[in-house]
Scaffold this motif. Structure first.
Motif, PDB file in Angstrom:
ATOM      1  N   ARG A 181      -6.699 -11.496   4.118  1.00 42.21           N
ATOM      2  CA  ARG A 181      -7.115 -10.260   4.798  1.00 42.21           C
ATOM      3  C   ARG A 181      -7.067  -9.053   3.856  1.00 42.21           C
ATOM      4  O   ARG A 181      -7.899  -8.164   3.904  1.00 42.21           O
ATOM      5  N   TYR A 182      -6.041  -9.035   2.987  1.00 38.23           N
ATOM      6  CA  TYR A 182      -5.855  -7.875   2.109  1.00 38.23           C
ATOM      7  C   TYR A 182      -6.202  -8.176   0.647  1.00 38.23           C
ATOM      8  O   TYR A 182      -5.631  -7.579  -0.258  1.00 38.23           O
ATOM      9  N   LYS A 183      -7.144  -9.080   0.450  1.00 36.39           N
ATOM     10  CA  LYS A 183      -7.593  -9.424  -0.910  1.00 36.39           C
ATOM     11  C   LYS A 183      -8.118  -8.164  -1.605  1.00 36.39           C
ATOM     12  O   LYS A 183      -8.883  -7.394  -1.020  1.00 36.39           O
ATOM     13  N   GLY A 184      -7.659  -7.941  -2.827  1.00 35.13           N
ATOM     14  CA  GLY A 184      -8.154  -6.777  -3.588  1.00 35.13           C
ATOM     15  C   GLY A 184      -7.543  -5.461  -3.139  1.00 35.13           C
ATOM     16  O   GLY A 184      -7.948  -4.398  -3.600  1.00 35.13           O
ATOM     17  N   VAL A 185      -6.591  -5.537  -2.226  1.00 34.86           N
ATOM     18  CA  VAL A 185      -5.962  -4.312  -1.715  1.00 34.86           C
ATOM     19  C   VAL A 185      -4.460  -4.380  -2.021  1.00 34.86           C
ATOM     20  O   VAL A 185      -3.849  -5.436  -1.907  1.00 34.86           O
ATOM     21  N   LYS A 186      -3.876  -3.256  -2.445  1.00 35.78           N
ATOM     22  CA  LYS A 186      -2.425  -3.224  -2.662  1.00 35.78           C
ATOM     23  C   LYS A 186      -1.750  -2.847  -1.347  1.00 35.78           C
ATOM     24  O   LYS A 186      -2.221  -1.956  -0.626  1.00 35.78           O
ATOM     25  N   LEU A 187      -0.633  -3.540  -1.067  1.00 41.89           N
ATOM     26  CA  LEU A 187       0.071  -3.288   0.189  1.00 41.89           C
ATOM     27  C   LEU A 187       1.401  -2.591  -0.053  1.00 41.89           C
ATOM     28  O   LEU A 187       2.216  -3.054  -0.862  1.00 41.89           O
ATOM     29  N   ILE A 188       1.594  -1.499   0.667  1.00 37.36           N
ATOM     30  CA  ILE A 188       2.914  -0.845   0.683  1.00 37.36           C
ATOM     31  C   ILE A 188       3.508  -1.179   2.048  1.00 37.36           C
ATOM     32  O   ILE A 188       2.822  -1.070   3.068  1.00 37.36           O
ATOM     33  N   LEU A 189       4.797  -1.549   2.056  1.00 38.68           N
ATOM     34  CA  LEU A 189       5.446  -1.852   3.332  1.00 38.68           C
ATOM     35  C   LEU A 189       6.599  -0.875   3.575  1.00 38.68           C
ATOM     36  O   LEU A 189       7.357  -0.554   2.660  1.00 38.68           O
ATOM     37  N   GLY A 190       6.710  -0.437   4.822  1.00 43.34           N
ATOM     38  CA  GLY A 190       7.882   0.326   5.257  1.00 43.34           C
ATOM     39  C   GLY A 190       8.437  -0.339   6.508  1.00 43.34           C
ATOM     40  O   GLY A 190       7.660  -0.694   7.399  1.00 43.34           O
ATOM     41  N   VAL A 191       9.738  -0.549   6.550  1.00 42.05           N
ATOM     42  CA  VAL A 191      10.385  -1.092   7.762  1.00 42.05           C
ATOM     43  C   VAL A 191      11.587  -0.196   8.040  1.00 42.05           C
ATOM     44  O   VAL A 191      12.518  -0.118   7.233  1.00 42.05           O
ATOM     45  N   ASP A 192      11.536   0.519   9.147  1.00 43.32           N
ATOM     46  CA  ASP A 192      12.617   1.459   9.466  1.00 43.32           C
ATOM     47  C   ASP A 192      12.806   1.528  10.978  1.00 43.32           C
ATOM     48  O   ASP A 192      11.824   1.452  11.723  1.00 43.32           O
ATOM     49  N   ARG A 193      14.060   1.735  11.413  1.00 45.61           N
ATOM     50  CA  ARG A 193      14.229   2.163  12.797  1.00 45.61           C
ATOM     51  C   ARG A 193      13.607   3.535  12.898  1.00 45.61           C
ATOM     52  O   ARG A 193      13.633   4.302  11.930  1.00 45.61           O
ATOM     53  N   LEU A 194      13.045   3.846  14.056  1.00 40.59           N
ATOM     54  CA  LEU A 194      12.397   5.151  14.173  1.00 40.59           C
ATOM     55  C   LEU A 194      13.492   6.215  14.335  1.00 40.59           C
ATOM     56  O   LEU A 194      13.874   6.565  15.448  1.00 40.59           O
ATOM     57  N   ASP A 195      14.002   6.652  13.200  1.00 42.06           N
ATOM     58  CA  ASP A 195      15.138   7.574  13.164  1.00 42.06           C
ATOM     59  C   ASP A 195      14.837   8.648  12.115  1.00 42.06           C
ATOM     60  O   ASP A 195      14.319   8.325  11.038  1.00 42.06           O
ATOM     61  N   TYR A 196      15.221   9.899  12.437  1.00 42.64           N
ATOM     62  CA  TYR A 196      14.905  10.986  11.494  1.00 42.64           C
ATOM     63  C   TYR A 196      15.596  10.794  10.146  1.00 42.64           C
ATOM     64  O   TYR A 196      15.141  11.307   9.135  1.00 42.64           O
ATOM     65  N   ILE A 197      16.705  10.022  10.123  1.00 37.75           N
ATOM     66  CA  ILE A 197      17.383   9.840   8.824  1.00 37.75           C
ATOM     67  C   ILE A 197      16.527   9.030   7.855  1.00 37.75           C
ATOM     68  O   ILE A 197      16.733   9.057   6.653  1.00 37.75           O
ATOM     69  N   LYS A 198      15.557   8.289   8.382  1.00 34.90           N
ATOM     70  CA  LYS A 198      14.756   7.406   7.513  1.00 34.90           C
ATOM     71  C   LYS A 198      13.632   8.164   6.791  1.00 34.90           C
ATOM     72  O   LYS A 198      12.913   7.577   5.993  1.00 34.90           O
ATOM     73  N   GLY A 199      13.464   9.440   7.102  1.00 40.43           N
ATOM     74  CA  GLY A 199      12.490  10.265   6.370  1.00 40.43           C
ATOM     75  C   GLY A 199      11.050   9.812   6.559  1.00 40.43           C
ATOM     76  O   GLY A 199      10.244   9.876   5.629  1.00 40.43           O
ATOM     77  N   LEU A 200      10.706   9.385   7.773  1.00 37.59           N
ATOM     78  CA  LEU A 200       9.345   8.859   7.990  1.00 37.59           C
ATOM     79  C   LEU A 200       8.271   9.928   7.854  1.00 37.59           C
ATOM     80  O   LEU A 200       7.170   9.644   7.361  1.00 37.59           O
ATOM     81  N   THR A 201       8.571  11.138   8.280  1.00 36.72           N
ATOM     82  CA  THR A 201       7.543  12.179   8.157  1.00 36.72           C
ATOM     83  C   THR A 201       7.279  12.472   6.676  1.00 36.72           C
ATOM     84  O   THR A 201       6.122  12.635   6.267  1.00 36.72           O
TER      85      THR A 201
END
Ligand SMILES: O=P(O)(O)OC[C@H]1O[C@H](O[C@H]2O[C@H](CO)[C@@H](O)[C@H](O)[C@H]2O)[C@H](O)[C@@H](O)[C@@H]1O
Ligand SMILES: O=c1ccn([C@@H]2O[C@H](COP(=O)(O)OP(=O)(O)O)[C@@H](O)[C@H]2O)c(=O)[nH]1
Length: 479
Positions: A274-294
């Motif tokens: 599915r992602y041939k030729g594409v670089k994948l970045i992964l993030g796995v976090d609890r939805l918590d402000y400490i994780k700096g998602l914004t």
């Protein structure tokens, strides 16, 4: 559970206590009960101990039935897993968990400003710690090892010690904090800081994830309570309390084994296609402000702006596990993240391309392992984070690809993985963008060199080792 495997002279009964059990019990529509595995790093870190050690685990089962028959049914279903429910009245449980622990204590421990103290949730915090203390004191035998976990139960060591003494029983009480312990000035904002320190100082052994957290605790005990630190002990009211750094970890074998499963291999192939030729970045976090998602999303948007050639050739898959949804800050954060994701996808998307795949839910373990395995980069942007076990898990799944860990310098894990990872300051959006770029351009040789360092660390500092080391230290008793 398998039996304890300590040296014979240290073989003792062990009680583990945490606010939530590793299994939350939920009521089905037909009235029956179902136990589900809880999410989060505490459960992950303690699951390693079950490999070598038998223990009874006390905690809140996640619901508060009042009918004795219902309580009995829950008790029976959990007993099969050596888990013991601590029943709490619903309102009290909410005031303790959401009101004090997650709205006042958690933000303070993670250096959030503007935390408003309120007496009512504090009273609920005390009450819940007392209820836990009553359960534990009733259940504990003389000389039992009691290992208390995390910020929800900081008063518990003192309450258990006092109750055990009154009953003529002794106990070795260990306390492990899974969050950062902040510097003195940040802690002093809490008007009940002294009470919390006194609660923890009634332990035999107190454990932290990093040397910095341990130092902050020791300094606060000295400055606020007049306690006297000596090497790795603190003298307080005629008791010597041992303090240590214990490096928490994961069970890397569990990931290695999962990656061998046919169904997981097919999923990896499917994602690769599915992602041939594409670089994948992964993030796995609890939805918590400490994780700096914004900040993560800002940083990614900045990257797509700074390096437009990558548009269409890179995708961020962000898993945001729902967490503490009764707390307003967490609800607001979800709205904000959804908006940001929509904005970025709207700005850079094409009919055949979405720069962000946003999964706002918990995902099955096999899917998680497959995602870890196919990602070229794991991007973790915590403002503050006790450790961050996702960093470890990504490494455990990257034997083949040698992907790059791009890690905030404010995650506890950075104290150990800083050399192997690409580190950045999470408030520096430009630096997040540059770090992604650096990871993408990194040579195969450099990736391998960094990976080997990280892998060695993850394989050496496992959750099993963490659990065994702490319990062995605890069983030595007081100095
Ligand atoms: O139980 P929740 O309110 O859903 O929260 C989940 C857990 O979050 C916190 O985890 C911490 O422990 C991890 C393992 O030591 C560590 O890697 C991470 O940095 C910490 O945030 C919390 O401390 C746990 O009690 C919660 O169960
Ligand atoms: O859908 C998911 C995705 C992840 N995790 C796990 O949650 C833990 C997160 O731990 P971490 O120390 O990174 O942070 P915490 O959530 O405890 O703050 C890791 O073991 C993940 O594998 C989970 O339980 N469900």
């Amino acid at each position: 559970m398998p039996s304890i495997e300590f040296a014979p002279d240290t073989k003792r009964n062990l009680i583990v206590v945490s606010n939530r059990l590793p299994l939350s019990v939920k009521r089905n529509e037909d009235g029956s009960y179902q136990a589900c595995v809880s999410s989060g790093g505490l459960v992950t870190s303690l699951s390693g101990l079950t490999k070598t050690t038998s223990f009874r685990w006390f905690g809140w089962p996640g619901l508060s039935p009042t009918e004795p028959s219902e309580r009995e049914e829950i008790r029976r279903s959990l007993a099969a897993h050596n888990a013991m429910p601590v029943f709490l009245d619903e309102k009290l449980a909410q005031a303790h968990y959401n009101g004090f622990s997650n709205s006042i204590l958690w933000p303070t421990l993670h250096y959030q400003s503007g935390v408003a103290f309120d007496d009512e949730p504090w009273k609920a915090y005390i009450k819940v710690n007392e209820i836990f203390a009553d359960y534990i004191t009733d259940a504990a035998q003389n000389g039992e090892l009691i290992w208390v976990h995390d910020y929800h139960l900081m008063l518990l060591p003192q309450m258990v010690r006092e109750r055990m003494l009154r009953k003529g029983k002794s106990a070795c009480i260990g306390f492990s904090l899974h969050t950062p312990f902040p510097a003195g000035e940040a802690l002093r904002v809490l008007p009940v800081a002294k009470e919390l320190l006194q609660g923890m100082l009634s332990s035999t052994l107190v454990g932290f994830h990093t040397d910095d957290y341990k130092l902050n605790f020791t300094e606060s005990c000295q400055n606020l309570l007049g306690a006297q630190p000596q090497d790795s002990t603190i003298l307080y009211k005629d008791r010597l309390v041992r303090v240590g750094r214990f490096t928490v970890g994961i069970d890397p074998e569990k990931f290695t084994e999962t990656l061998k499963v046919d169904q997981v291999q097919s999923r990896i192939e499917q994602l690769g296609e599915r992602y041939k030729g594409v670089k994948l970045i992964l993030g796995v976090d609890r939805l918590d402000y400490i994780k700096g998602l914004t900040q993560k999303l800002h940083g990614y948007e900045q990257f797509l702006t700074d390096y437009p050639n990558w548009q269409g050739k890179i995708v961020l898959i962000q898993v945001a596990v729902p967490s503490r949804e009764d707390v307003r800050e967490y609800q607001d954060l979800e709205t904000q993240i959804s908006c940001q994701v929509g904005k970025i996808n709207g700005r850079f998307g094409k009919p055949e391309y979405s720069p962000i795949i946003y999964l706002h839910r918990s995902i099955p373990f096999t899917e998680l392992a497959a995602l870890y395995s196919v990602a070229d980069i794991c991007l973790l942007t915590s403002h503050r984070d006790g450790m961050n076990l996702v960093a470890f898990e990504y490494v455990a799944c990257q034997e083949q690809r040698n992907g790059v860990l791009v890690l905030s310098e404010f995650a506890g894990a950075s104290a150990f993985m800083g050399k192997g990872a690409v580190q950045f300051h999470p408030a520096n959006i430009k630096e997040i963008s540059q770090s992604i770029h650096k990871a993408l351009l990194m040579s195969k040789e450099e990736r391998k060199e960094r990976y080997d360092m990280l892998r060695h660390f993850v394989d050496t500092n496992t959750s099993t080792r963490w659990g065994q080391t702490f319990v062995e230290e605890l069983s030595k008793g007081a100095v």
